[in-house]
Design a protein around this motif. Sequence first.
Motif, PDB file in Angstrom:
ATOM      1  N   GLU A 186      -1.683  -6.403 -17.407  1.00  0.00           N
ATOM      2  CA  GLU A 186      -1.431  -5.004 -17.053  1.00  0.00           C
ATOM      3  C   GLU A 186      -1.670  -4.754 -15.569  1.00  0.00           C
ATOM      4  OE1 GLU A 186      -2.979  -0.535 -18.358  1.00  0.00           O
ATOM      5  OE2 GLU A 186      -3.555  -2.301 -19.533  1.00  0.00           O
ATOM      6  N   ALA A 187      -2.682  -5.415 -15.009  1.00  0.00           N
ATOM      7  CA  ALA A 187      -3.013  -5.182 -13.604  1.00  0.00           C
ATOM      8  C   ALA A 187      -1.944  -5.701 -12.650  1.00  0.00           C
ATOM      9  CB  ALA A 187      -4.362  -5.834 -13.281  1.00  0.00           C
ATOM     10  N   LYS A 188      -1.078  -6.595 -13.113  1.00  0.00           N
ATOM     11  CA  LYS A 188       0.005  -7.091 -12.260  1.00  0.00           C
ATOM     12  C   LYS A 188       1.209  -6.160 -12.229  1.00  0.00           C
ATOM     13  CE  LYS A 188       0.501 -11.075 -14.267  1.00  0.00           C
ATOM     14  NZ  LYS A 188       1.089 -12.399 -14.556  1.00  0.00           N
ATOM     15  N   GLU A 189       1.273  -5.199 -13.151  1.00  0.00           N
ATOM     16  CA  GLU A 189       2.460  -4.364 -13.262  1.00  0.00           C
ATOM     17  C   GLU A 189       2.793  -3.590 -11.985  1.00  0.00           C
ATOM     18  OE1 GLU A 189       4.782  -4.393 -15.478  1.00  0.00           O
ATOM     19  OE2 GLU A 189       3.693  -5.963 -16.542  1.00  0.00           O
ATOM     20  N   PRO A 190       1.804  -3.026 -11.257  1.00  0.00           N
ATOM     21  CA  PRO A 190       2.174  -2.326 -10.022  1.00  0.00           C
ATOM     22  C   PRO A 190       2.907  -3.220  -9.030  1.00  0.00           C
ATOM     23  CG  PRO A 190      -0.044  -1.716 -10.683  1.00  0.00           C
ATOM     24  CD  PRO A 190       0.378  -2.840 -11.578  1.00  0.00           C
ATOM     25  N   TRP A 191       2.499  -4.483  -8.953  1.00  0.00           N
ATOM     26  CA  TRP A 191       3.204  -5.386  -8.034  1.00  0.00           C
ATOM     27  C   TRP A 191       4.651  -5.564  -8.489  1.00  0.00           C
ATOM     28  CZ3 TRP A 191       6.054  -9.791  -8.059  1.00  0.00           C
ATOM     29  CH2 TRP A 191       6.322 -10.361  -6.818  1.00  0.00           C
ATOM     30  N   PHE A 192       4.862  -5.766  -9.788  1.00  0.00           N
ATOM     31  CA  PHE A 192       6.223  -5.930 -10.292  1.00  0.00           C
ATOM     32  C   PHE A 192       7.065  -4.681 -10.026  1.00  0.00           C
ATOM     33  CE2 PHE A 192       4.344  -9.256 -13.062  1.00  0.00           C
ATOM     34  CZ  PHE A 192       5.230 -10.276 -12.773  1.00  0.00           C
ATOM     35  N   ASP A 193       6.465  -3.494 -10.227  1.00  0.00           N
ATOM     36  CA  ASP A 193       7.214  -2.263  -9.992  1.00  0.00           C
ATOM     37  C   ASP A 193       7.657  -2.154  -8.542  1.00  0.00           C
ATOM     38  OD1 ASP A 193       6.862  -1.597 -12.627  1.00  0.00           O
ATOM     39  OD2 ASP A 193       5.177  -0.249 -12.283  1.00  0.00           O
ATOM     40  N   ALA A 194       6.741  -2.511  -7.625  1.00  0.00           N
ATOM     41  CA  ALA A 194       7.075  -2.432  -6.202  1.00  0.00           C
ATOM     42  C   ALA A 194       8.077  -3.506  -5.799  1.00  0.00           C
ATOM     43  CB  ALA A 194       5.793  -2.557  -5.371  1.00  0.00           C
ATOM     44  N   ALA A 195       8.034  -4.656  -6.485  1.00  0.00           N
ATOM     45  CA  ALA A 195       8.890  -5.775  -6.097  1.00  0.00           C
ATOM     46  C   ALA A 195      10.298  -5.669  -6.666  1.00  0.00           C
ATOM     47  CB  ALA A 195       8.252  -7.085  -6.555  1.00  0.00           C
ATOM     48  N   LEU A 196      10.482  -4.867  -7.711  1.00  0.00           N
ATOM     49  CA  LEU A 196      11.781  -4.805  -8.367  1.00  0.00           C
ATOM     50  C   LEU A 196      12.918  -4.455  -7.407  1.00  0.00           C
ATOM     51  CD1 LEU A 196      13.521  -4.978 -10.881  1.00  0.00           C
ATOM     52  CD2 LEU A 196      12.895  -2.605 -11.408  1.00  0.00           C
ATOM     53  N   PRO A 197      12.778  -3.433  -6.534  1.00  0.00           N
ATOM     54  CA  PRO A 197      13.885  -3.156  -5.603  1.00  0.00           C
ATOM     55  C   PRO A 197      14.202  -4.338  -4.692  1.00  0.00           C
ATOM     56  CG  PRO A 197      12.337  -1.327  -5.667  1.00  0.00           C
ATOM     57  CD  PRO A 197      11.687  -2.445  -6.391  1.00  0.00           C
ATOM     58  N   ALA A 232       8.621 -16.164   0.661  1.00  0.00           N
ATOM     59  CA  ALA A 232       7.735 -15.037   0.984  1.00  0.00           C
ATOM     60  C   ALA A 232       7.379 -14.260  -0.280  1.00  0.00           C
ATOM     61  CB  ALA A 232       8.418 -14.124   2.008  1.00  0.00           C
ATOM     62  N   ALA A 233       8.353 -14.071  -1.165  1.00  0.00           N
ATOM     63  CA  ALA A 233       8.066 -13.379  -2.422  1.00  0.00           C
ATOM     64  C   ALA A 233       7.078 -14.173  -3.268  1.00  0.00           C
ATOM     65  CB  ALA A 233       9.365 -13.151  -3.191  1.00  0.00           C
ATOM     66  N   ARG A 234       7.239 -15.498  -3.289  1.00  0.00           N
ATOM     67  CA  ARG A 234       6.299 -16.336  -4.043  1.00  0.00           C
ATOM     68  C   ARG A 234       4.888 -16.181  -3.508  1.00  0.00           C
ATOM     69  NH1 ARG A 234      10.257 -20.288  -3.638  1.00  0.00           N
ATOM     70  NH2 ARG A 234       9.070 -21.503  -2.112  1.00  0.00           N
ATOM     71  N   ALA A 235       4.758 -16.182  -2.182  1.00  0.00           N
ATOM     72  CA  ALA A 235       3.429 -16.069  -1.575  1.00  0.00           C
ATOM     73  C   ALA A 235       2.797 -14.718  -1.892  1.00  0.00           C
ATOM     74  CB  ALA A 235       3.532 -16.279  -0.062  1.00  0.00           C
ATOM     75  N   GLU A 236       3.587 -13.653  -1.827  1.00  0.00           N
ATOM     76  CA  GLU A 236       3.046 -12.329  -2.133  1.00  0.00           C
ATOM     77  C   GLU A 236       2.633 -12.231  -3.600  1.00  0.00           C
ATOM     78  OE1 GLU A 236       5.912  -9.443  -1.022  1.00  0.00           O
ATOM     79  OE2 GLU A 236       5.871  -9.960   1.119  1.00  0.00           O
ATOM     80  N   TYR A 237       3.450 -12.792  -4.475  1.00  0.00           N
ATOM     81  CA  TYR A 237       3.116 -12.743  -5.896  1.00  0.00           C
ATOM     82  C   TYR A 237       1.846 -13.545  -6.178  1.00  0.00           C
ATOM     83  CZ  TYR A 237       3.659 -13.211 -10.966  1.00  0.00           C
ATOM     84  OH  TYR A 237       3.456 -13.202 -12.319  1.00  0.00           O
ATOM     85  N   LEU A 238       1.711 -14.707  -5.563  1.00  0.00           N
ATOM     86  CA  LEU A 238       0.516 -15.513  -5.762  1.00  0.00           C
ATOM     87  C   LEU A 238      -0.721 -14.775  -5.275  1.00  0.00           C
ATOM     88  CD1 LEU A 238      -0.926 -18.088  -6.564  1.00  0.00           C
ATOM     89  CD2 LEU A 238      -0.312 -19.057  -4.323  1.00  0.00           C
ATOM     90  N   ALA A 239      -0.617 -14.109  -4.135  1.00  0.00           N
ATOM     91  CA  ALA A 239      -1.762 -13.350  -3.635  1.00  0.00           C
ATOM     92  C   ALA A 239      -2.153 -12.246  -4.612  1.00  0.00           C
ATOM     93  CB  ALA A 239      -1.427 -12.758  -2.260  1.00  0.00           C
ATOM     94  N   ALA A 240      -1.147 -11.584  -5.182  1.00  0.00           N
ATOM     95  CA  ALA A 240      -1.442 -10.531  -6.169  1.00  0.00           C
ATOM     96  C   ALA A 240      -2.094 -11.125  -7.411  1.00  0.00           C
ATOM     97  CB  ALA A 240      -0.156  -9.803  -6.540  1.00  0.00           C
ATOM     98  N   LYS A 241      -1.617 -12.276  -7.843  1.00  0.00           N
ATOM     99  CA  LYS A 241      -2.204 -12.914  -9.024  1.00  0.00           C
ATOM    100  C   LYS A 241      -3.636 -13.347  -8.760  1.00  0.00           C
ATOM    101  CE  LYS A 241       0.758 -16.137 -10.281  1.00  0.00           C
ATOM    102  NZ  LYS A 241       1.310 -17.132 -11.252  1.00  0.00           N
ATOM    103  N   ARG A 242      -3.899 -13.887  -7.585  1.00  0.00           N
ATOM    104  CA  ARG A 242      -5.256 -14.321  -7.252  1.00  0.00           C
ATOM    105  C   ARG A 242      -6.223 -13.139  -7.271  1.00  0.00           C
ATOM    106  NH1 ARG A 242      -5.537 -19.737  -7.890  1.00  0.00           N
ATOM    107  NH2 ARG A 242      -4.345 -20.947  -6.355  1.00  0.00           N
TER     108      ARG A 242
END
Length: 415
Positions: free
Chosen positions: A374-385, A347-357
Amino acid sequence: MLRIGLTGGIGAGKSMVARRLVELGATLVDADAIAREVVEPGSPGLAEVAAAFGADVLDADGALDRPKLGSIVFGDPAARQRLNGILHPLIGRRTAELVRAAAPDAIVVQDIPLLVEGGMGAAFGLVVVVHAAVDERIRRLVTDRGMTAEDARARIDAQADEPARRAAADVWLDNTGTPEAVRAEVDRLWRDRLVPFEANLRLDRPRPPMPPRLVEPDPGWPAEYERLAARIRAAVGEWPARVEHIGSTAVPGLPAKDVLDIQLGVRSLADDEAGERDALRAAGFTRYPGIVADTPKPADPDPAHWRKRLYVSADPGRPVNLHVREVGSPGYRYALLFRDWLRADPAARAEYLAAKRKVEQAHWEDQDTAGYAEAKEPWFDAALPLAERWATTSGWRIVLSYEPAQPSGSDSPKV
């Protein structure tokens, strides 16, 4: 100077490729020629061989009787080991002399028939393997060298097989067809890859950033990483802690930019930076200047904790980012955590791929690589927890020691 390892099975046409590279401007160091040179009549090497195997291995003129020596060592591993113990140091010293004598801007091609069998690929910036189908190789050996078909096949079977050569090859030249076809491939290789590779190394010139374009997962990425990791380990010696495949190309099944990300863990960024730079240049990497700052994460916003040195491959045929980080630093841990979490959580892979697309579409037209990252950083910040929660529940950890890393394709979260 750029050092290229050239190899191929008997009858594949390696010598023809070597000749064409010399015509284009390469400096050739031929292992077979050196092996003959070190046992020329009157040489210390020939005297050692005769002392070890008897005067019967010399012909009437005092030269080495190769068929006689071959009959002694071919079926006797101990005798072959004794012969190698005499010849290999002599060949190694003479090879080193010839390489040192090459011009600073040379492209040195080392023609080594048993490069794969000897596990020598990590010593070169690039390994070129010349291949031809077995039936065609047998035909050539029978026609051109007068062998019987049985002898030709026995010689082929005694060498590395095709899977082993493919695993060692950065460049695979198929020479089954016409000489004109392979010469055209060699010309393209020289023009498009070897010449710019050498210039990038000599001028310490980083390659331009890759455009933000995702490609489907390449099953060859892990093997490419393994070759590069072996080169890095061979070049830097004992001072680094670990070499790891990180980033999206380290996650099986995940589309990614066709850029390999590798992490080199070191004890301290205050260690011998000049030595590190020289060693990694020998492995084919050039340096971005200064200390590069990773983007601080909310859990540890101190920029001093998020530092690295960044190198990139000088090889235009294989984009690579090499991140040098201190073992135990937040950036070092973060890279491994996200890789292993994405490997383990579909599920994390799918969410990350969607963000990258989504980010790819926004930055494709302007080719803005920095903006893409830089535009991917918000996703990483939210995913860290979420990644930290997975680390806790799965028992994931990293071992802060100077031991070999787990294989890059392992699904285990523990390293």
